[in-house]
Motif scaffolding. Structure first.
Motif, PDB file in Angstrom:
ATOM      1  N   THR A   1      12.277  17.389   0.273  1.00  0.00           N
ATOM      2  CA  THR A   1      12.937  18.212  -0.950  1.00  0.00           C
ATOM      3  C   THR A   1      13.835  19.319  -0.320  1.00  0.00           C
ATOM      4  N   HIS A   2      14.647  19.754  -0.767  1.00  0.00           N
ATOM      5  CA  HIS A   2      15.478  20.962  -0.557  1.00  0.00           C
ATOM      6  C   HIS A   2      14.910  22.177  -1.128  1.00  0.00           C
ATOM      7  N   ARG A   3      13.877  22.162  -1.935  1.00  0.00           N
ATOM      8  CA  ARG A   3      13.402  23.289  -2.599  1.00  0.00           C
ATOM      9  C   ARG A   3      12.123  23.830  -1.892  1.00  0.00           C
TER      10      ARG A   3
ATOM     11  N   ILE B   1       2.275   7.636  -0.870  1.00  0.00           N
ATOM     12  CA  ILE B   1       3.092   7.791  -1.797  1.00  0.00           C
ATOM     13  C   ILE B   1       4.140   8.656  -1.103  1.00  0.00           C
ATOM     14  N   ILE B   2       5.543   8.306  -1.220  1.00  0.00           N
ATOM     15  CA  ILE B   2       6.673   8.987  -0.738  1.00  0.00           C
ATOM     16  C   ILE B   2       7.436   9.249  -1.976  1.00  0.00           C
ATOM     17  N   LEU B   3       7.718  10.487  -2.157  1.00  0.00           N
ATOM     18  CA  LEU B   3       8.404  11.195  -3.248  1.00  0.00           C
ATOM     19  C   LEU B   3       9.731  12.032  -2.608  1.00  0.00           C
ATOM     20  N   ASP B   4      10.850  11.345  -2.948  1.00  0.00           N
ATOM     21  CA  ASP B   4      12.021  12.000  -2.492  1.00  0.00           C
ATOM     22  C   ASP B   4      12.674  12.638  -3.809  1.00  0.00           C
ATOM     23  N   GLU B   5      12.647  13.915  -3.352  1.00  0.00           N
ATOM     24  CA  GLU B   5      13.142  14.994  -4.724  1.00  0.00           C
ATOM     25  C   GLU B   5      12.485  14.811  -5.957  1.00  0.00           C
TER      26      GLU B   5
ATOM     27  N   GLN C   1       0.922  -1.159   0.102  1.00  0.00           N
ATOM     28  CA  GLN C   1      -0.104  -0.168   0.007  1.00  0.00           C
ATOM     29  C   GLN C   1       0.822   1.307   0.137  1.00  0.00           C
ATOM     30  N   ILE C   2       2.211   1.173  -0.082  1.00  0.00           N
ATOM     31  CA  ILE C   2       3.271   2.336  -0.216  1.00  0.00           C
ATOM     32  C   ILE C   2       3.723   2.328  -1.625  1.00  0.00           C
ATOM     33  N   GLY C   3       3.961   3.356  -2.132  1.00  0.00           N
ATOM     34  CA  GLY C   3       4.956   3.721  -3.041  1.00  0.00           C
ATOM     35  C   GLY C   3       6.063   4.671  -2.806  1.00  0.00           C
ATOM     36  N   TYR C   4       7.224   4.238  -3.044  1.00  0.00           N
ATOM     37  CA  TYR C   4       8.249   5.104  -2.480  1.00  0.00           C
ATOM     38  C   TYR C   4       9.113   5.209  -3.847  1.00  0.00           C
ATOM     39  N   MET C   5       9.380   6.551  -3.977  1.00  0.00           N
ATOM     40  CA  MET C   5      10.256   7.060  -5.286  1.00  0.00           C
ATOM     41  C   MET C   5      11.426   7.677  -4.730  1.00  0.00           C
ATOM     42  N   PRO C   6      12.770   7.100  -4.345  1.00  0.00           N
ATOM     43  CA  PRO C   6      13.860   7.295  -3.516  1.00  0.00           C
ATOM     44  C   PRO C   6      14.525   8.535  -4.504  1.00  0.00           C
TER      45      PRO C   6
END
Length: 311
Positions: A190-192, A155-159, A76-81
């Protein structure tokens, strides 16, 4: 609104380093949540505990009302490293199909969803390309698709905008809003800071393994305001000798003022109206998240601060 994720006093140590030191926060369903912090703050360790890659040394994770079970809940989790998680030699279409089936979709269902997303993100002609032949931006679009196509709750979106041109960044941003509207919850790291202000409902800032800021974007900005206002008068010069305010600078035909202690914005307006001066513009100046971020992170002993929504 119910919570999709609750972190309760999480701790994670590496030898003598406290990567995550007693961090707690919760995330509401359907929200876009910003996880912020400088390099080495503990963000990546937190994300890896949320995805079951790491186990916390202490504390508990609650996912959708139940104690987090990585073996079952990971579907149930989507991870975009931030780093690429793609097989370079595989063709794009085959890779998307393989990853979708790993997430529990049947081949027919996976093909249907892949075609939908490829068309939506203008990737239809990419099917037989190899990942190693893609630009950074093209790889980022593919990784986004493989993260969301099984319609995960979280959903986890890293940068996620790294390497994207402005046109494709806006395309992905619109899809993030759409996913949240359809019920998914987004963790956006994000850093933005300008992207955070534009996209996120709520943020947590971590530094040196600790949580130092937790609240809604609007509530935080209100809480850090410094009684600064911009004002533009019609054909009038500002008289600096006024006990109600201090002129900080002249800017683009107007002025930046700071209201002195004991006075309010209405006192400024009343002063000029009584003089018969026409006010063309009068706006409060709130600090940006970038300014708040720098102020808190530069003080390494910053204490936890929590702020609620301010309308």
């Amino acid at each position: 609104m119910s919570k999709i994720l609750e972190l309760q006093a999480l701790r994670k140590y590496y030898a003598t380093q406290k990567a995550v030191d007693d961090i707690s926060f919760s995330i509401e369903k359907g929200s876009i949540f910003g996880l912020l912090g400088p390099n080495g703050a503990g963000k990546t360790t937190l994300l890896r505990m949320i995805t079951g890659i790491f186990y916390p040394d202490m504390g508990e994770i609650v996912f959708d009302g139940q104690k987090f079970d990585p073996l079952n809940d990971i579907q149930q989790i989507g991870y975009m490293p931030e780093e690429r998680g793609l097989y370079k030699k595989m063709k794009i279409g085959e890779q998307a199909l393989y990853l979708a089936q790993l997430k529990g979709l049947s081949k027919a269902e996976a093909m249907q969803k892949i075609k939908f997303w490829f068309k939506k993100l203008e990737m239809e002609t990419w099917w037989n390309k190899k990942v190693e032949d893609l630009s950074k931006g093209m790889s980022q679009k593919l990784q986004f698709v493989t993260t969301v196509l099984h319609e995960p709750k979280l959903i986890i979106l890293d940068e996620p905008f790294s390497g994207l041109d402005p046109l494709n960044a806006n395309l992905i941003k619109d899809e993030i809003f759409g996913l949240a509207q359809r019920g998914s919850t987004i963790i956006f790291s994000t850093h933005r800071m300008e992207q955070v202000e534009e996209i996120c409902d709520h943020i947590v800032l971590v530094n040196l393994g600790k949580k130092v800021l937790d609240g809604s974007v609007s509530g935080i900005k209100q809480s850090f305001k410094e009684n600064k206002f911009s004002i533009k008068l019609q054909g009038e010069q500002m008289n600096a000798n006024n006990p109600a305010f201090t002129i900080l600078e002249e800017k683009q035909g107007g002025y930046v003022l700071k209201i002195n202690e004991g006075f309010q914005s209405n006192d400024i307006l009343a002063h000029f109206l009584q003089q018969g001066v026409t006010i063309e513009a009068f706006n409060e100046i709130l600090p940006s998240l970038n300014e708040i971020f720098i102020r808190l992170v530069e003080g390494s002993n910053a204490k936890t601060r929590s702020f609620q929504q301010v309308d």
